[in-house]
Design an enzyme around this catalytic site. Structure first.
Site, mmCIF file in Angstrom:
data_model
loop_
_atom_site.group_PDB
_atom_site.id
_atom_site.type_symbol
_atom_site.label_atom_id
_atom_site.label_comp_id
_atom_site.label_asym_id
_atom_site.label_seq_id
_atom_site.Cartn_x
_atom_site.Cartn_y
_atom_site.Cartn_z
ATOM 1 N N LYS A 1 34.326 45.806 42.417
ATOM 2 C CA LYS A 1 34.989 46.962 41.799
ATOM 3 C C LYS A 1 34.452 48.271 42.371
ATOM 4 O O LYS A 1 35.216 49.181 42.709
ATOM 5 C CB LYS A 1 34.788 46.907 40.284
ATOM 6 C CG LYS A 1 35.553 45.770 39.609
ATOM 7 C CD LYS A 1 35.260 45.711 38.123
ATOM 8 C CE LYS A 1 36.056 44.607 37.447
ATOM 9 N NZ LYS A 1 35.757 44.511 36.003
ATOM 10 N N SER B 1 37.489 44.455 30.601
ATOM 11 C CA SER B 1 36.548 45.265 31.374
ATOM 12 C C SER B 1 36.998 46.717 31.520
ATOM 13 O O SER B 1 36.224 47.553 31.972
ATOM 14 C CB SER B 1 36.342 44.654 32.767
ATOM 15 O OG SER B 1 37.540 44.701 33.515
#
Length: 814
Positions: free
Chosen positions: A708, A665
């Site tokens: 996040k 990611s």
């Protein structure tokens, strides 16, 4: 660097209304007024269909494995479906163990009876034993029995006396006397009715002595022949006593046994067993009588006369193994401790005079016995962690019979001599509960598993977020609140729970099936509502419960932010840096997940085209992360080195990472850090990025996007929001956004920003403020663009490498 309000930024900025998909409480009010079912199959139509199919199939091996993550309602749905199916089936047979009188006392017989008759048989046999305990001693104490017994005693006594008297008479006629001594009998000569003394016998003439010896020898032979008949007479005497004992016992019990046999004439195995009981009672009358008259010193200090009597009659008891009296339907059994003994049964022992003994009355049933004719539900992991439990479960299913064995017998060790109960035929439907990984491992590693558990009921992690699903979830959660006997669930609270279910699913278009977690939130919110005296849960109570959960799990992320603010962990939230990016990572601790930024740096030098993954080199990077770094090499080579080699070496690292790094990611952030280092173009430090990249430069979706974003937002908020800070995410992740209210408010006020990009070029334009550029017909990039700067720097490195290589060759020639 582009300004936060520049057209470049605004083109990719995500509107605040796309950061969260709210739930309209008005659409849930009607659902909450209806008494909903308790989370039974909400979102699990596929699993429900599979379970129904498995239950309707009677073919061998059509047992069910319900697979799915914990907390999605497997147990609730299985219970609901099994209870409904069991209610349509009659209760199965009772099972009893009885003594085997004919073949082998070590192999008790298993007999099935119609439901409820087993308990009746046990009561009848207990009543019979109570009567026998008093009836048998009474018949032996009767005047008639004593008179008949005395006649037998007198008969055999007279027979012995008359026979000996005849021998004595014949001996006297021969001049020989039979003298009875304490140790036996002796012979002596007589004269004139008197025994001749030894000295007088020696003075007799030799002829006279010889005659006496001859006569004495003849009498001795006669006496010995008579004495040899004594054992036979005693045997006949004992047989006569046994015959009369049997006769009187048979007479005493015949009416009781006839009544019992008539009562169970419709059950042939029981009728046959009762006939054997009667025969054994008749054959063992003396044993029963001696037990009744046993001396106290042999009974033990703690034993009473009554218990000793009952012990003698224990062989006639009935061990009711499975009792379905009072049952209206087939059994549904949940065994939460599936040890070997708890599954297949066990044989217990009693301590008696310093040793362990057992009999058929100490055979205890297992879960398979109790569920026989119905349904058994087991946790697969618990079965597999118990020694020999899985092996015996599968063996029992293959054999279709329950054989009670100890773990020593199953393991192949030499067990002590014990019982071998007759196996019980098995007819049961087993439902195993477990996670997907366990199911796939069993299917791959156990060859018996696919044959014995042919039906997989796969429980979904999430369900589509339709209005119907929202109402069904609200109704079910309303029922849970009602069961908790606390405040009722209001529409606002239900809507907030639906929204949280979407966040748990990491998809605004789906709802997580994490019903256990949602139920816990309802209970926690009810506590806050009760403390405030509210009669209904509202959104504020749910928000308080969620906030408390976040605070309970917030120690680690708070410590990470503190270290970043103290500059112990180096993260910049302002300014620009060359070759440095703020990536985003996420972690799961317990039931809560949280995100935080991490610094990614890139350095380049002249080399042979290798991109070095430092995490991998030190064995801290996982394979997926290493794959992502290798993709960067493919992107660089495909875009900038299609006609020649890459003349650089690059290194990438997650700074201050002291644990393993896994996942791809951050590969887009790594790519931009690498491009920045090559082109020597600074990157914005007030923006963090998450997203993976492929070799064509497309930005791919990732997981944990909400955590996040919120992790970087929390850090920026703690450091002071500047109005330019934000996060870049893949455009494909827009449907996953369900951000916290404070983060949405900051975006709405323009203090924080969310950007969505589809390609590396779009992300690079946001991070550098430079246009990415396009390749012209001549192969050159747009002048002044980021790509043109990267290409120019790579060309310069290639030329430098060429010159160095040429110079090296010139030196070798000279």
């Amino acid at each position: 660097m582009a300004d936060a309000d520049s057209p470049t930024d605004s083109a990719y900025r995500v509107p605040v209304d796309e950061l969260y998909r709210p739930c309209d409480p008005t659409g849930l009010a009607d659902a909450l007024r209806i008494a909903g079912a308790r989370l039974l199959g909400v979102g699990h139509e596929r699993a429900r269909e599979a379970i129904a199919l498995g239950l309707s199939m009677s073919q061998p091996g059509c047992n069910i494995f319900a697979l799915g993550p914990p907390g999605v309602g497997k147990q609730s749905l299985v219970t609901s479906v099994l209870d409904a199916e069991a209610s349509r089936r009659p209760p199965p047979s009772d099972w009893v163990y009885v003594q085997d009188f004919a073949d082998d006392v070590r192999r008790p017989r298993a007999i099935c009876l119609p439901a409820g008759r087993g308990a009746q048989l046990r009561r009848d046999m207990e009543a019979l034993i109570e009567e026998l305990i008093s009836a048998i001693p009474a018949v032996f104490e009767s005047e008639d029995y004593r008179a008949r017994r005395q006649m037998i005693e007198d008969k055999f006594k007279n027979l012995q006396e008359d026979t000996l008297a005849a021998v004595e008479k014949e001996a006297r006629s021969r001049g020989v006397a039979i003298i009875r001594l304490p140790m036996g009998m002796a012979l002596a000569p007589i004269a004139n009715g008197e025994v001749i003394a030894p000295d007088d016998f020696n003075r007799l003439p030799e002829a006279e002595q010889a005659r006496f010896r001859t006569e004495m020898s003849a009498v001795q032979e006669k006496l010995q022949a008579t004495l040899r008949k004594v054992p036979q007479w005693e045997s006949e005497h004992r047989q006569a006593v046994r015959d009369i004992n049997r006769e009187v016992v048979r007479f005493a019990i015949s009416h009781m046994m006839t009544e019992l046999r008539d009562r169970y004439a419709d059950i042939k195995p029981i009728a046959e067993h009762l006939a054997k009981v009667e025969a054994d009672l008749v054959d063992n009358a003396e044993r029963l009588l001696s037990a009744d008259q046993g001396p106290p010193e042999l009974m033990g200090e703690a034993a009473s006369a009554q218990s000793t009597k009952r012990a003698a009659f224990r062989r006639y008891q009935v061990n009711l193994l499975v009792d379905h009296s009072g049952a209206a339907s087939a059994p549904v059994v949940w065994e939460d401790h599936p040890t070997l003994a708890n599954l297949i049964g066990r044989i217990e022992y009693r301590s008696q005079f310093g040793s362990l003994t057992t009999d058929f009355t100490l055979i205890k049933p297992g879960a398979l016995h109790r569920a026989n004719g119905g349904y058994l539900v087991l946790d697969a992991r618990r079965v597999l962690t118990q020694p020999m439990a899985w092996e015996e479960l599968t063996r029992t299913l293959r054999a279709k019979q329950i054989r009670i064995q100890s773990i020593a017998e199953v393991s192949g060790f030499l067990p002590p001599i014990s019982l071998e109960p007759e196996p019980v035929p098995l007819d049961v439907k087993i439902v195993l509960l477990g996670d997907r990984r366990l199911y796939y491992l069993l299917a791959a590693l156990d060859p018996d598993f696919p044959e014995l558990f042919k039906i997989a009921a796969d429980f979904d992690d999430s369900m589509p977020r339709t209005p119907e699903a929202e109402r069904a979830l609200a109704s079910a959660l309303g029922s849970i609140a009602a069961e908790g006997k606390g405040p009722r669930l209001g529409a606002g609270a239900a809507a907030r729970l639906v929204e949280h279910a979407a966040r748990m699913a990491e998809n605004s278009e789906r709802l997580a099936c994490a019903f256990e977690t949602l139920s816990d939130i309802v209970y926690e919110a009810a506590t806050y509502a009760g403390q405030s005296g509210a009669d209904a849960l509202d959104a504020a109570h749910v928000e308080a419960a969620l906030g408390a959960r976040q605070r309970r799990a917030g120690r680690v992320p708070e410590r990470i932010r503190e270290e970043m603010l103290r500059r112990s962990l180096l993260i910049d939230v302002a300014g620009t840096r060359i070759g440095q990016m703020n990536g985003l990572t996420v972690a799961q601790l317990g039931t809560e997940a949280f995100g935080w930024p991490t610094r990614i740096t890139a350095r380049i030098r002249l080399g042979g085209g290798k991109v070095l993954d430092i995490e991998r080199e030190v064995e801290m990077g996982g394979p997926i992360h290493s794959k992502g770094v290798m993709i960067l090499s493919g992107f660089l080579g495909g875009r900038f080195a299609s006609d020649g080699p890459l003349a650089l070496n690059a290194s990438l690292v997650f700074e201050q990472s002291y644990g393993g790094v896994e996942g791809d990611s951050a590969s887009m952030a790594e790519l931009l850090a690498l491009l920045s280092a090559i082109a020597e173009v600074p990157l914005r430090q007030d923006i963090a990025m998450t997203g993976s990249v492929n070799q064509h430069g497309d930005m791919q979706p990732i997981g944990g996007v909400n955590e996040k974003i919120e992790g970087f937002f929390d850090l920026c908020q703690a450091a002071g929001l500047s109005g330019t800070q934000g996060v870049i995410i893949p455009k494909a992740n827009l449907r996953n956004l369900m951000l916290r209210a404070d983060a949405r408010a900051a975006v709405s006020d323009g203090r924080f920003h969310i950007y969505a990009a589809s390609t590396a070029d779009e992300a690079a334009a946001l991070m550098t403020g430079l246009p990415a550029g396009a390749r012209g017909a001549d192969g050159a990039w747009t002048e002044g663009s980021l790509n043109s700067r990267v290409a120019a720097r790579l060309a310069a490195l290639a030329e430098r490498a060429r010159k160095l290589s040429h110079g090296s060759r010139q030196d070798n020639v000279s």
